[in-house]
Scaffold this active site. Structure first.
Site, mmCIF file in Angstrom:
data_model
loop_
_atom_site.group_PDB
_atom_site.id
_atom_site.type_symbol
_atom_site.label_atom_id
_atom_site.label_comp_id
_atom_site.label_asym_id
_atom_site.label_seq_id
_atom_site.Cartn_x
_atom_site.Cartn_y
_atom_site.Cartn_z
ATOM 1 N N ARG A 121 0.867 -1.315 -0.007
ATOM 2 C CA ARG A 121 0.057 -0.283 0.101
ATOM 3 C C ARG A 121 0.903 1.289 0.057
ATOM 4 N NH1 ARG A 121 -3.106 -2.988 3.723
ATOM 5 N NH2 ARG A 121 -5.001 -3.933 2.524
ATOM 6 N N LYS A 175 7.015 24.161 -13.348
ATOM 7 C CA LYS A 175 6.230 22.922 -13.033
ATOM 8 C C LYS A 175 5.584 22.845 -11.795
ATOM 9 C CE LYS A 175 5.013 18.320 -13.893
ATOM 10 N NZ LYS A 175 5.422 17.033 -14.650
ATOM 11 N N HIS A 182 1.293 12.928 -28.624
ATOM 12 C CA HIS A 182 0.905 11.342 -27.998
ATOM 13 C C HIS A 182 0.270 10.403 -29.119
ATOM 14 C CE1 HIS A 182 0.990 11.966 -23.356
ATOM 15 N NE2 HIS A 182 2.270 11.480 -23.703
ATOM 16 N N ASN A 217 -0.181 19.588 -20.682
ATOM 17 C CA ASN A 217 -0.388 18.956 -21.787
ATOM 18 C C ASN A 217 -0.361 19.555 -23.077
ATOM 19 O OD1 ASN A 217 -1.081 16.657 -19.967
ATOM 20 N ND2 ASN A 217 -3.139 17.356 -19.685
ATOM 21 N N LYS A 248 3.299 12.345 -10.978
ATOM 22 C CA LYS A 248 2.537 11.160 -11.650
ATOM 23 C C LYS A 248 3.459 9.885 -11.891
ATOM 24 C CE LYS A 248 -0.281 13.995 -14.840
ATOM 25 N NZ LYS A 248 -0.399 14.424 -16.104
ATOM 26 N N HIS A 251 9.901 10.613 -27.462
ATOM 27 C CA HIS A 251 8.592 11.449 -27.023
ATOM 28 C C HIS A 251 8.932 12.860 -27.284
ATOM 29 C CE1 HIS A 251 5.426 12.644 -24.175
ATOM 30 N NE2 HIS A 251 6.258 13.284 -23.694
ATOM 31 N N ARG A 266 -3.345 22.041 -14.227
ATOM 32 C CA ARG A 266 -2.214 21.207 -14.477
ATOM 33 C C ARG A 266 -2.601 20.730 -15.975
ATOM 34 N NH1 ARG A 266 0.669 16.406 -10.657
ATOM 35 N NH2 ARG A 266 1.967 15.968 -12.450
ATOM 36 N N GLU A 313 -4.583 17.350 -11.461
ATOM 37 C CA GLU A 313 -5.083 17.451 -13.031
ATOM 38 C C GLU A 313 -6.539 17.890 -13.274
ATOM 39 O OE1 GLU A 313 -2.558 15.367 -15.859
ATOM 40 O OE2 GLU A 313 -4.111 15.998 -17.239
ATOM 41 N N HIS A 373 0.846 17.743 -26.290
ATOM 42 C CA HIS A 373 0.977 16.325 -25.814
ATOM 43 C C HIS A 373 -0.337 15.367 -26.827
ATOM 44 C CE1 HIS A 373 4.094 17.183 -23.266
ATOM 45 N NE2 HIS A 373 4.230 15.955 -22.885
ATOM 46 N N GLU A 418 10.009 19.635 -23.784
ATOM 47 C CA GLU A 418 9.389 20.049 -22.495
ATOM 48 C C GLU A 418 9.760 21.134 -21.921
ATOM 49 O OE1 GLU A 418 6.681 18.111 -21.703
ATOM 50 O OE2 GLU A 418 7.097 16.218 -22.731
HETATM 51 N N1 GLY Z 1 3.792 15.514 -17.561
HETATM 52 C C1 GLY Z 1 2.647 16.311 -17.484
HETATM 53 C C2 GLY Z 1 2.305 16.433 -16.055
HETATM 54 O O1 GLY Z 1 3.092 16.052 -15.278
HETATM 55 O O2 GLY Z 1 1.140 16.724 -15.739
#
Ligand code: GLY
Length: 348
Positions: A107, A208, A233, A226, A129, A249, A222, A218, A229, A171
């Site tokens: 956990r 960031k 993506h 993106n 993330k 990427h 946040r 998000e 992306h 980025e």
């Molecule tokens: N890579 C985008 C974020 O961390 O929200």
């Protein structure tokens, strides 16, 4: 030190300080086959002698449940308890996967990130993330879980192919485009090559962190991160899954920055002059990706698979002027396909 990001020559000594605390029962270091060879020697002097190494093969295809099992099997075999700490030494694959594996083991046990690529240093390792790819979809399984701390040492960048460093730079450009027009304008004049990445990393991480602090899960701002992306993506997934061709990427994101800037112009948010500045800068760093007109509709379809979309609406982040991202802008698959056709018409 908990939840902090330490950048520069003090980073690895600070990591050692955390790992040598009596409250830490055992240290597990997750590496891939590249970082085991190229980066571990720089980290090793800062690790306790009895650390346990867990190695997975290098490459996005190993950001998988099978690699998580490798990590969980080792933790279990070594009887790791809730006071163990996992140190993830690598690029985005290792930091995302190692964080995910640690977040689920018993956990959740503590983990720290030691990102070794520019992409992981300015983006993947910061903001909590974690995750893995599943059945062909990137980051399909994951959780938000903040690392105990992030330690960033630019010396690791010397171990990389310049193409990898460039990939991370996409980025950095994204951060400037969504929130820092001055940095964009200054740096587009200076060019992308530098001997000292630390100030750029510091600035990018701070930007960031500000966005993540406002919206860790998000639900709103946040989503600005993106930018580039949705299309990026889609290109990355299409090339990998349908065409058997791989783009890094950041290379796909760089194309996404151009396409989504073009979409911003179509939505009346960005001027043609600003689009021109963005394109000129992006193409001064990145080569054009190779896909053809016939593939644009299929690539655009991939954008619908993005987790962030509701139903068939693609919610995209666009630019309302350079340095000012706006999220939740609905765009259609047809518009995305058109942006890809625009990209193909450009001279790189
Ligand atoms: N890579 C985008 C974020 O961390 O929200």
């Amino acid at each position: 030190m908990e939840n902090s990001v330490i950048i520069g020559p003090d980073a690895l000594p600070a990591l050692a300080e955390l790992l040598y605390r009596p409250a830490v029962s055992r240290v597990f270091v997750v590496v891939d086959s590249h970082t085991a060879r190229a980066c571990l020697p720089l980290l090793e002097p800062h690790l306790p002698a009895n650390y346990c190494l867990i190695e997975i093969p290098a490459g996005e295809e190993y950001k998988s449940l099978a690699s998580c099992e490798v990590v969980w099997s080792q933790l279990t075999a070594q009887r790791a308890d809730r006071h163990a700490v996992v140190v993830n030494l690598g690029g985005g694959v290792v930091t995302d996967l190692g964080g995910f594996a640690a977040a689920l083991y018993k956990r959740g046990i503590r983990f720290v990130q030691v990102p070794t690529t520019l992409l992981a240093q300015v983006d993947a390792s910061v903001g909590g993330k974690t995750g893995i790819d599943f059945q062909g979809y990137k980051n399909q399984l994951g959780v938000f879980q903040e690392p105990a701390a992030v330690f960033i040492e630019q010396k690791f960048l010397e171990t990389l192919d310049p193409r990898q460093v460039k990939s991370g730079y996409a980025e950095v450009i994204k951060h400037w485009l969504i929130a820092d027009a001055d940095a964009f304008n200054t740096n587009r004049r200076l060019g992308w090559l530098t001997d000292d990445w630390t100030p750029i990393i510091r600035e990018s991480v701070a930007l960031k962190q500000r966005i993540v602090a406002e919206d860790p899960l998000e639900a709103g701002p946040r989503k600005l991160l993106n930018f580039g992306h949705t299309v990026g993506h889609a290109i990355e997934s299409y090339l990998l899954l349908q065409a058997g061709r791989e783009a890094l990427h950041g290379e796909a994101v760089a194309a996404g920055l151009v396409c989504e800037s073009w979409l911003s112009v179509q939505h009346g948010l960005l001027s043609a002059e600003e689009l021109d500045k963005i394109e000129t800068f992006v193409f001064s760093v990145f080569d054009k990706l190779s896909f053809v007109l016939m593939e644009t509709a299929a690539i655009a379809e991939f954008a619908l698979q993005d987790k962030k979309n509701a139903g068939t609406t693609i919610n995209c982040t666009l630019l309302e002027g350079i340095g000012n991202g706006v999220y939740d802008q609905p765009v259609t698959v047809a518009e995305i396909a058109e942006s890809l056709r625009y990209y193909l018409r450009l001279q790189s």
